[in-house]
Design a protein around this motif. Structure first.
Motif, PDB file in Angstrom:
ATOM      1  N   ILE A  36       0.837  -1.209   0.000  1.00  0.00           N
ATOM      2  CA  ILE A  36       0.000   0.000   0.000  1.00  0.00           C
ATOM      3  C   ILE A  36       0.865   1.250   0.000  1.00  0.00           C
ATOM      4  O   ILE A  36       0.610   2.208  -0.750  1.00  0.00           O
ATOM      5  CB  ILE A  36      -0.965   0.005   1.217  1.00  0.00           C
ATOM      6  CG1 ILE A  36      -2.040  -1.070   1.037  1.00  0.00           C
ATOM      7  CG2 ILE A  36      -1.619   1.378   1.386  1.00  0.00           C
ATOM      8  CD1 ILE A  36      -2.928  -1.265   2.250  1.00  0.00           C
ATOM      9  N   LEU A  37       1.923   1.246   0.831  1.00  0.00           N
ATOM     10  CA  LEU A  37       2.844   2.389   0.874  1.00  0.00           C
ATOM     11  C   LEU A  37       3.528   2.587  -0.473  1.00  0.00           C
ATOM     12  O   LEU A  37       3.642   3.707  -0.972  1.00  0.00           O
ATOM     13  CB  LEU A  37       3.890   2.183   1.974  1.00  0.00           C
ATOM     14  CG  LEU A  37       3.419   2.373   3.421  1.00  0.00           C
ATOM     15  CD1 LEU A  37       4.471   1.849   4.394  1.00  0.00           C
ATOM     16  CD2 LEU A  37       3.129   3.840   3.699  1.00  0.00           C
ATOM     17  N   THR A  40       1.056   3.971  -2.979  1.00  0.00           N
ATOM     18  CA  THR A  40       0.728   5.374  -2.666  1.00  0.00           C
ATOM     19  C   THR A  40       1.841   6.309  -3.123  1.00  0.00           C
ATOM     20  O   THR A  40       1.591   7.338  -3.757  1.00  0.00           O
ATOM     21  CB  THR A  40       0.485   5.543  -1.154  1.00  0.00           C
ATOM     22  OG1 THR A  40      -0.558   4.663  -0.744  1.00  0.00           O
ATOM     23  CG2 THR A  40       0.097   6.981  -0.827  1.00  0.00           C
ATOM     24  N   ASN A  43       2.151   6.503  -7.006  1.00  0.00           N
ATOM     25  CA  ASN A  43       1.048   7.128  -7.717  1.00  0.00           C
ATOM     26  C   ASN A  43       0.710   8.531  -7.235  1.00  0.00           C
ATOM     27  O   ASN A  43      -0.257   9.138  -7.705  1.00  0.00           O
ATOM     28  CB  ASN A  43      -0.188   6.223  -7.647  1.00  0.00           C
ATOM     29  CG  ASN A  43      -0.025   4.960  -8.469  1.00  0.00           C
ATOM     30  OD1 ASN A  43      -0.303   4.944  -9.650  1.00  0.00           O
ATOM     31  ND2 ASN A  43       0.448   3.887  -7.837  1.00  0.00           N
ATOM     32  N   THR A  44       1.506   9.053  -6.292  1.00  0.00           N
ATOM     33  CA  THR A  44       1.318  10.443  -5.858  1.00  0.00           C
ATOM     34  C   THR A  44       2.578  11.278  -6.076  1.00  0.00           C
ATOM     35  O   THR A  44       2.501  12.495  -6.179  1.00  0.00           O
ATOM     36  CB  THR A  44       0.936  10.502  -4.359  1.00  0.00           C
ATOM     37  OG1 THR A  44       1.926   9.804  -3.581  1.00  0.00           O
ATOM     38  CG2 THR A  44      -0.432   9.881  -4.127  1.00  0.00           C
ATOM     39  N   LEU A 292      -1.176   2.331 -10.587  1.00  0.00           N
ATOM     40  CA  LEU A 292      -2.468   2.217  -9.913  1.00  0.00           C
ATOM     41  C   LEU A 292      -3.629   2.427 -10.879  1.00  0.00           C
ATOM     42  O   LEU A 292      -4.683   1.802 -10.744  1.00  0.00           O
ATOM     43  CB  LEU A 292      -2.556   3.233  -8.761  1.00  0.00           C
ATOM     44  CG  LEU A 292      -3.750   3.097  -7.820  1.00  0.00           C
ATOM     45  CD1 LEU A 292      -3.795   1.715  -7.187  1.00  0.00           C
ATOM     46  CD2 LEU A 292      -3.718   4.174  -6.747  1.00  0.00           C
TER      47      LEU A 292
END
Length: 327
Positions: A36-37, A40, A43-44, A292
């Motif tokens: 998840i990290l 994240t 994709n950011t 993502l």
């Protein structure tokens, strides 16, 4: 080393954070937090190109090394103690997982690699099995991330759902332990569900899960053999030496060494912790490499595949136990 240092440092940082969070939320676990990290961050933020070699090294080589270390925590003696009674249920559920994944995946028009990864993740031991098989079938990072995310989604659900259903069906401790050990994917989720039912169920579920985990080896070898056959049919030059999953062989060697009793408990505990940490590193790197937007576009069908496969495995485990009088 300098070429991979930046990406490797990022992978280590993610693994440290994921391990810290996993200690506070063991039901979720460090592996889920790591991916998840990674997803994240990727994709950011825009990850510089010079980080990529280290990220790739972590997602491939560190991944394989973590599987080898995992072997030190699996004892052949403990596995033998489960007896032949658990093997019949384990073998049936593994067969059901693969057949369900391939047939339903074909109906849903899901790519072959994703079908195989969801199937092996459901059949054997979640993320560890996916980690072992993915380099053999040359799966893309997106396919690995999607499969792992799908499998872990149902691991989390199982921790809460299985004990409730077990009490509802009035399963014995051994019956529930065998059900949880064969129908829940990840070891941490098996342990959490088992011990929330009862201590005896937790002990039995854990041993069944270890037995199931060792089947990574024959399954990986079979898949490697299929890959060789397919490549030769396509007239591609292929070397068995190149495609053979040598890290699985070293995994077996580690397990045999551990079973001999010559290793101190401290070493085994450190190897087990390091294996989990390195898996978190690898999964974080896979998240850092996964798109993502592509996951969201194709995410519904793999989740449906994971749900259907998991359902058939859970039901088949109960049916085999029922007909054998083990519930």
């Amino acid at each position: 080393m300098k070429k991979i240092s930046k990406g490797l440092f990022l992978s280590i940082t993610i693994a440290l954070i994921a391990t810290f969070l996993g200690n506070f939320f063991p039901i979720i676990g460090s592996a889920v937090f790591a991916i998840i990290l990674g997803l994240t961050i990727n994709n950011t933020l825009r990850i510089p190109a010079d980080f990529q070699p280290g990220i790739k090294f972590s997602s491939k080589k560190i991944l394989q090394a973590s599987i080898v270390l995992l072997g030190f925590s699996l004892s052949i003696q403990d596995i033998k103690s489960t007896g032949l009674s658990s093997l019949s249920v384990t073998i049936v559920t593994i067969a059901v997982a693969f057949i369900s994944a391939l047939l339903i995946g074909k109906w849903l028009k899901i790519p072959t690699n994703t079908k195989v990864l969801v199937g092996v993740g459901t059949a054997i031991c979640g993320g560890s099995a996916i980690a072992a098989v993915s380099p053999i079938i040359e799966a893309d990072d997106d396919e690995i991330a999607l499969s792992i995310s799908t499998i872990f989604l149902f691991n989390i659900v199982a921790v809460f759902l299985f004990p409730f259903l077990g009490h509802l069906m009035n399963l014995s401790d051994a019956g529930f332990g065998l059900w949880a050990g064969t129908a829940i994917n990840d070891t941490s989720s098996v342990v959490a569900a088992g011990y929330s039912y009862s201590e005896a169920a937790g002990d039995y579920a854990t041993i069944v899960k270890l037995t199931r985990a060792t089947l990574i080896i024959p399954i990986s070898l079979i898949i490697a053999g299929i890959q060789v056959y397919k490549k030769r049919r396509l007239a591609e030059k292929v070397s068995l030496k190149q495609i053979f999953p040598w890290f699985i062989l070293w995994f077996l060697v580690a397990s045999l060494i551990s079973s001999s009793g010559i290793l101190p408990e401290t070493f085994i505990a450190i190897a087990k912790w390091l294996s989990r940490f390195m898996i978190a590193m690898a999964l974080g790197s896979i998240g850092l490499s996964a798109n993502l937007r592509a996951l969201l576009k194709t995410g519904k069908k793999p989740v449906l595949l994971g749900l259907a496969t998991w359902f058939f495995v859970a039901v088949s485990s109960l049916l085999v136990q029922f007909f054998q009088g083990q519930l």
